[in-house]
Write a protein that holds these residues in place. Structure first.
Motif, mmCIF file in Angstrom:
data_model
loop_
_atom_site.group_PDB
_atom_site.id
_atom_site.type_symbol
_atom_site.label_atom_id
_atom_site.label_comp_id
_atom_site.label_asym_id
_atom_site.label_seq_id
_atom_site.Cartn_x
_atom_site.Cartn_y
_atom_site.Cartn_z
ATOM 1 N N VAL A 133 -3.145 1.004 -8.226
ATOM 2 C CA VAL A 133 -3.780 2.284 -7.945
ATOM 3 C C VAL A 133 -5.259 2.104 -7.603
ATOM 4 O O VAL A 133 -5.801 2.849 -6.781
ATOM 5 C CB VAL A 133 -3.573 3.278 -9.115
ATOM 6 C CG1 VAL A 133 -4.331 4.573 -8.884
ATOM 7 C CG2 VAL A 133 -2.088 3.564 -9.295
ATOM 8 N N ILE A 134 -5.910 1.113 -8.167
ATOM 9 C CA ILE A 134 -7.305 0.831 -7.804
ATOM 10 C C ILE A 134 -7.383 0.496 -6.321
ATOM 11 O O ILE A 134 -8.262 0.971 -5.602
ATOM 12 C CB ILE A 134 -7.901 -0.301 -8.662
ATOM 13 C CG1 ILE A 134 -7.907 0.076 -10.137
ATOM 14 C CG2 ILE A 134 -9.295 -0.677 -8.171
ATOM 15 C CD1 ILE A 134 -8.723 1.313 -10.479
ATOM 16 N N TYR A 135 -6.432 -0.297 -5.840
ATOM 17 C CA TYR A 135 -6.381 -0.614 -4.411
ATOM 18 C C TYR A 135 -6.154 0.652 -3.584
ATOM 19 O O TYR A 135 -6.805 0.858 -2.561
ATOM 20 C CB TYR A 135 -5.285 -1.637 -4.128
ATOM 21 C CG TYR A 135 -5.026 -1.811 -2.656
ATOM 22 C CD1 TYR A 135 -5.954 -2.419 -1.833
ATOM 23 C CD2 TYR A 135 -3.853 -1.323 -2.083
ATOM 24 C CE1 TYR A 135 -5.734 -2.552 -0.471
ATOM 25 C CE2 TYR A 135 -3.619 -1.448 -0.728
ATOM 26 C CZ TYR A 135 -4.560 -2.067 0.072
ATOM 27 O OH TYR A 135 -4.338 -2.181 1.421
ATOM 28 N N ILE A 136 -5.232 1.490 -4.024
ATOM 29 C CA ILE A 136 -4.945 2.725 -3.286
ATOM 30 C C ILE A 136 -6.215 3.566 -3.151
ATOM 31 O O ILE A 136 -6.525 4.071 -2.080
ATOM 32 C CB ILE A 136 -3.826 3.542 -3.967
ATOM 33 C CG1 ILE A 136 -2.496 2.784 -3.882
ATOM 34 C CG2 ILE A 136 -3.694 4.927 -3.336
ATOM 35 C CD1 ILE A 136 -1.392 3.388 -4.724
ATOM 36 N N ILE A 175 -6.467 6.462 1.822
ATOM 37 C CA ILE A 175 -5.799 6.505 0.519
ATOM 38 C C ILE A 175 -4.306 6.734 0.721
ATOM 39 O O ILE A 175 -3.475 6.044 0.129
ATOM 40 C CB ILE A 175 -6.421 7.592 -0.382
ATOM 41 C CG1 ILE A 175 -7.853 7.203 -0.741
ATOM 42 C CG2 ILE A 175 -5.576 7.810 -1.634
ATOM 43 C CD1 ILE A 175 -8.630 8.291 -1.454
ATOM 44 N N GLY A 176 -3.943 7.683 1.555
ATOM 45 C CA GLY A 176 -2.529 7.948 1.824
ATOM 46 C C GLY A 176 -1.841 6.749 2.444
ATOM 47 O O GLY A 176 -0.722 6.395 2.067
ATOM 48 N N GLN A 177 -2.492 6.095 3.377
ATOM 49 C CA GLN A 177 -1.896 4.931 4.032
ATOM 50 C C GLN A 177 -1.729 3.770 3.062
ATOM 51 O O GLN A 177 -0.720 3.068 3.090
ATOM 52 C CB GLN A 177 -2.738 4.520 5.236
ATOM 53 C CG GLN A 177 -2.631 5.518 6.363
ATOM 54 C CD GLN A 177 -3.618 5.262 7.485
ATOM 55 O OE1 GLN A 177 -4.550 4.488 7.362
ATOM 56 N NE2 GLN A 177 -3.413 5.947 8.593
ATOM 57 N N ARG A 178 -2.709 3.578 2.166
ATOM 58 C CA ARG A 178 -2.573 2.494 1.177
ATOM 59 C C ARG A 178 -1.486 2.820 0.157
ATOM 60 O O ARG A 178 -0.778 1.916 -0.310
ATOM 61 C CB ARG A 178 -3.913 2.222 0.504
ATOM 62 C CG ARG A 178 -4.879 1.481 1.423
ATOM 63 C CD ARG A 178 -6.095 0.977 0.681
ATOM 64 N NE ARG A 178 -6.883 2.037 0.108
ATOM 65 C CZ ARG A 178 -7.963 2.583 0.660
ATOM 66 N NH1 ARG A 178 -8.373 2.165 1.847
ATOM 67 N NH2 ARG A 178 -8.630 3.531 0.041
ATOM 68 N N TYR A 211 6.303 10.381 3.783
ATOM 69 C CA TYR A 211 5.883 10.369 5.188
ATOM 70 C C TYR A 211 4.497 11.000 5.341
ATOM 71 O O TYR A 211 3.704 10.563 6.176
ATOM 72 C CB TYR A 211 6.899 11.068 6.078
ATOM 73 C CG TYR A 211 8.177 10.290 6.235
ATOM 74 C CD1 TYR A 211 8.169 8.958 6.658
ATOM 75 C CD2 TYR A 211 9.409 10.869 5.954
ATOM 76 C CE1 TYR A 211 9.338 8.234 6.798
ATOM 77 C CE2 TYR A 211 10.590 10.150 6.090
ATOM 78 C CZ TYR A 211 10.544 8.838 6.510
ATOM 79 O OH TYR A 211 11.706 8.125 6.646
ATOM 80 N N ASP A 212 4.210 12.014 4.526
ATOM 81 C CA ASP A 212 2.871 12.606 4.544
ATOM 82 C C ASP A 212 1.829 11.556 4.173
ATOM 83 O O ASP A 212 0.762 11.485 4.782
ATOM 84 C CB ASP A 212 2.778 13.788 3.582
ATOM 85 C CG ASP A 212 3.516 15.020 4.069
ATOM 86 O OD1 ASP A 212 3.907 15.073 5.254
ATOM 87 O OD2 ASP A 212 3.708 15.938 3.241
ATOM 88 N N TRP A 213 2.141 10.734 3.170
ATOM 89 C CA TRP A 213 1.214 9.663 2.788
ATOM 90 C C TRP A 213 0.998 8.718 3.955
ATOM 91 O O TRP A 213 -0.117 8.280 4.214
ATOM 92 C CB TRP A 213 1.728 8.899 1.588
ATOM 93 C CG TRP A 213 1.860 9.716 0.335
ATOM 94 C CD1 TRP A 213 1.346 10.968 0.093
ATOM 95 C CD2 TRP A 213 2.555 9.361 -0.842
ATOM 96 N NE1 TRP A 213 1.686 11.403 -1.155
ATOM 97 C CE2 TRP A 213 2.427 10.428 -1.768
ATOM 98 C CE3 TRP A 213 3.273 8.246 -1.236
ATOM 99 C CZ2 TRP A 213 2.980 10.396 -3.033
ATOM 100 C CZ3 TRP A 213 3.829 8.216 -2.499
ATOM 101 C CH2 TRP A 213 3.689 9.278 -3.387
ATOM 102 N N MET A 214 2.070 8.399 4.664
ATOM 103 C CA MET A 214 1.970 7.514 5.816
ATOM 104 C C MET A 214 1.033 8.108 6.864
ATOM 105 O O MET A 214 0.308 7.379 7.537
ATOM 106 C CB MET A 214 3.362 7.265 6.419
ATOM 107 C CG MET A 214 3.364 6.298 7.576
ATOM 108 S SD MET A 214 5.019 5.959 8.205
ATOM 109 C CE MET A 214 5.432 7.500 8.984
ATOM 110 N N GLN A 215 1.044 9.424 6.982
ATOM 111 C CA GLN A 215 0.183 10.106 7.948
ATOM 112 C C GLN A 215 -1.242 10.291 7.426
ATOM 113 O O GLN A 215 -2.094 10.799 8.142
ATOM 114 C CB GLN A 215 0.780 11.469 8.311
ATOM 115 C CG GLN A 215 2.111 11.370 9.010
ATOM 116 C CD GLN A 215 2.018 10.592 10.316
ATOM 117 O OE1 GLN A 215 1.125 10.813 11.106
ATOM 118 N NE2 GLN A 215 2.925 9.661 10.508
ATOM 119 N N GLY A 216 -1.488 9.885 6.173
ATOM 120 C CA GLY A 216 -2.838 9.923 5.643
ATOM 121 C C GLY A 216 -3.125 10.972 4.597
ATOM 122 O O GLY A 216 -4.243 11.076 4.111
#
Length: 75
Positions: A64-67, A10-13, A41-46
């Protein structure tokens, strides 16, 4: 029914959607009302974004559905 999505995906998407919409991290940060690049950057880390940021992302055009699910909405 799709299987549950691990939080890291989810964070990466979310991070992926930011760069689909914005040309720079600075632009994304300003439009989403984020005071620190660290959150993105936290999202990038997951780390999954909070509901508050998912709502903001929805309003600026993120899928957001994709995320949340990994499946793109039909357009």
């Amino acid at each position: 029914m799709p299987k549950s999505t691990p939080q890291i995906e989810i964070g990466q998407r979310a991070f992926e959607e930011i760069f689909r919409i914005f040309e720079s991290l600075e632009e994304a940060k300003n439009m989403l009302g984020i005071s620190s690049k660290q959150l993105v950057y936290d999202w990038m880390q997951g780390v999954a974004p909070s509901a508050k940021y998912l709502q903001r992302m929805h309003y600026i055009g993120a899928d957001v559905i994709y995320i949340l699910t990994g499946e793109r909405r039909g357009k």
